[in-house]
Design a protein around this motif. Sequence first.
Motif, short mmCIF file in Angstrom:
data_model
loop_
_atom_site.label_atom_id
_atom_site.label_comp_id
_atom_site.label_asym_id
_atom_site.label_seq_id
_atom_site.Cartn_x
_atom_site.Cartn_y
_atom_site.Cartn_z
N THR A 1 2.83 19.57 -7.43
CA THR A 1 3.78 18.79 -8.23
C THR A 1 4.64 19.73 -9.09
O THR A 1 5.85 19.53 -9.21
CB THR A 1 3.08 17.75 -9.13
N ILE A 2 3.99 20.74 -9.68
CA ILE A 2 4.76 21.69 -10.51
C ILE A 2 5.74 22.46 -9.63
O ILE A 2 6.91 22.64 -9.99
CB ILE A 2 3.81 22.65 -11.25
N THR A 3 5.28 22.90 -8.46
CA THR A 3 6.16 23.68 -7.58
C THR A 3 7.35 22.85 -7.12
O THR A 3 8.47 23.37 -7.02
CB THR A 3 5.36 24.21 -6.36
N LEU B 1 1.80 18.02 -16.09
CA LEU B 1 2.91 18.97 -16.12
C LEU B 1 3.88 18.50 -17.19
O LEU B 1 3.82 17.35 -17.61
CB LEU B 1 3.57 19.07 -14.74
N ILE C 1 6.34 6.93 -4.23
CA ILE C 1 6.61 6.39 -5.56
C ILE C 1 7.91 5.57 -5.50
O ILE C 1 8.93 6.05 -5.01
CB ILE C 1 6.65 7.52 -6.61
N GLN D 1 7.65 13.55 -10.42
CA GLN D 1 6.42 14.29 -10.12
C GLN D 1 5.36 14.06 -11.20
O GLN D 1 4.17 13.96 -10.91
CB GLN D 1 6.71 15.80 -10.00
N PHE D 2 5.79 13.97 -12.44
CA PHE D 2 4.87 13.72 -13.55
C PHE D 2 4.16 12.38 -13.34
O PHE D 2 2.94 12.28 -13.43
CB PHE D 2 5.64 13.74 -14.88
N LEU E 1 2.69 27.26 -14.79
CA LEU E 1 1.49 27.13 -13.96
C LEU E 1 0.23 27.55 -14.74
O LEU E 1 -0.80 26.89 -14.65
CB LEU E 1 1.61 27.97 -12.69
N TRP F 1 3.85 10.68 -10.61
CA TRP F 1 3.04 10.72 -9.39
C TRP F 1 1.68 11.37 -9.68
O TRP F 1 0.64 10.88 -9.26
CB TRP F 1 3.80 11.52 -8.32
N LEU F 2 1.70 12.46 -10.44
CA LEU F 2 0.46 13.16 -10.77
C LEU F 2 -0.45 12.29 -11.63
O LEU F 2 -1.66 12.19 -11.37
CB LEU F 2 0.81 14.46 -11.52
N ARG G 1 -2.01 19.36 -8.14
CA ARG G 1 -1.40 19.76 -9.42
C ARG G 1 -0.42 20.91 -9.23
O ARG G 1 0.66 20.93 -9.82
CB ARG G 1 -2.50 20.15 -10.42
N VAL G 2 -0.81 21.87 -8.40
CA VAL G 2 0.08 23.01 -8.16
C VAL G 2 1.33 22.55 -7.41
O VAL G 2 2.45 22.98 -7.71
CB VAL G 2 -0.68 24.12 -7.39
N CYS H 1 8.85 20.50 -8.80
CA CYS H 1 9.81 20.45 -9.93
C CYS H 1 10.63 21.73 -9.95
O CYS H 1 11.86 21.70 -10.12
CB CYS H 1 9.09 20.34 -11.28
N GLU I 1 11.39 16.00 -12.07
CA GLU I 1 10.24 16.28 -12.93
C GLU I 1 9.56 14.99 -13.38
O GLU I 1 8.32 14.88 -13.33
CB GLU I 1 10.70 17.09 -14.15
#
Lengths: 245, 232
Positions: free
Chosen positions: A196-198, B146, B82, A223-224, B169, A226-227, A193-194, A200, A220
């Motif tokens: 994917t945000i990083t 996110l 992906i 990554q969204f 975060l 994918w998560l 989770r960390v 972006c 973004e």
Amino acid sequence: MNQISNNLFIEQKNNICIVRFNNLENVEDLFSKKTIQEIENLCKDQNIILLLFILENKKDIPINNQLSENLIEQKESLKNFFYKMTIPSVVLIDGICKDIYLEFALLCDMRLCSSSSKIVFPEYKSNNFIDERLFTLCGQRKFELMKKYFGKDTSITDLSETNFINLVLNSENYLNEALEFCNKIIINRTRLRVETITKCLNAYKDYYNYSNDIIMMEEEVKQFCWLVYKDFHKNSNQDGEVLNG
Amino acid sequence: MDNIILFEERGQIGHLILNDPPANKMTKDFFVEFHSLVREKIIKSSVKGIIIYGNRHYSSGADFGQIRDIVMASTTVDNDEIISYSSFLITTRNSLNFFSSLSIPVVSAIRGFCIGSGLELALYSHIRICGTNGMIGLPESTFGYLPGLGGTYKLASLIGYGKGSELILSGEILTAEDAYKYGIVDKVIHKNHVITYAEQLLNLIIKNEPNYSKKDALSYITKYENSIILDS
């Protein structure tokens, strides 16, 4: 605690890797290949989800701005390392932060300062690394305010309204205060989770210069998805049902 | 599914009203209607400014159960890479981005919840006026996701990468005053006066600023406030 050189120490505290630079006498330590390799090795541990750098500098020693070619190359490697890092970085500034120390602090994602620290910004020059980076760090709404402090010694109180500093640490035990801040960010977060945000946010670092909104926003969405995909399969496999949103 | 969102032209101002009480949850139907409203009505409108608001709340954000189903139905993965992903998200994001790219002023008047995708919509506006009861944030990371509609980029570019990273975060929800301190909203005012303030601000921009630029958003607020002082 792992001592890398006279002034550089690395330790792990739960999910946080702490890298401490203590009154560096040789600024090349800050950018050395050995430092980067040590940190990269630690980051391979999937339990590590945040890097906390402690930059302690109580001596106001002028630094020779004529950097050796070797150091310029090292700085570039360090910049690449930070721009590709998939976990967030926080720097705790204690003491005087200027020149190369300031450049290092600017590379980190978030900045914490002890209340007695002093930050010295160079004169404003467009198109240099410090000014570009300050724009991305302070954003459209605060950069004009930030420009007031170029070329000046700036107190931490003045800076707190610019978004340059995430938190001013007031207690004597500022390391504990810094760890509390880090824990607030990563508590109950998995590495995935960390990361994917990083990633972006890294796209923002990479592409803002080109003003290409679509590329940044594509990363973004990717990554969204994918998560969501990974979480769905993880929870399907383990629990037989998906995670509630 | 009709009338979850309304677009009303009142004089020179277009009112985009989020109309799905109690908190304007952004469901799949909401996004579909939003997209068709943008493409079929707003794009053809001749209004000179747009104000976006909800009633009690701006929006409590997306229905993640539905979004997750949409994403899972359209995401293809091969060898842990992906390959393709949701066109629904891209279409929705482009509908929101439409407001950001307009050359006429777009103001969000925020009351109550403005979180998750609700805040993402507000971030695509040029100016954000917030009521004292505003609750602002991107809490997606606290429940495992996110922001997926441009929120990471829009927040980071507005308030900076440093504070933006922390808020995305941590998923922290801010009060109106804190959101103002960090520059997420441009003005905090009593919740009962938010719509009126936003309308009057838009009227002033339409009347006096033929060369409107969204980069000057804060200066228009200052000019408006000065005009109120002069009038009184």
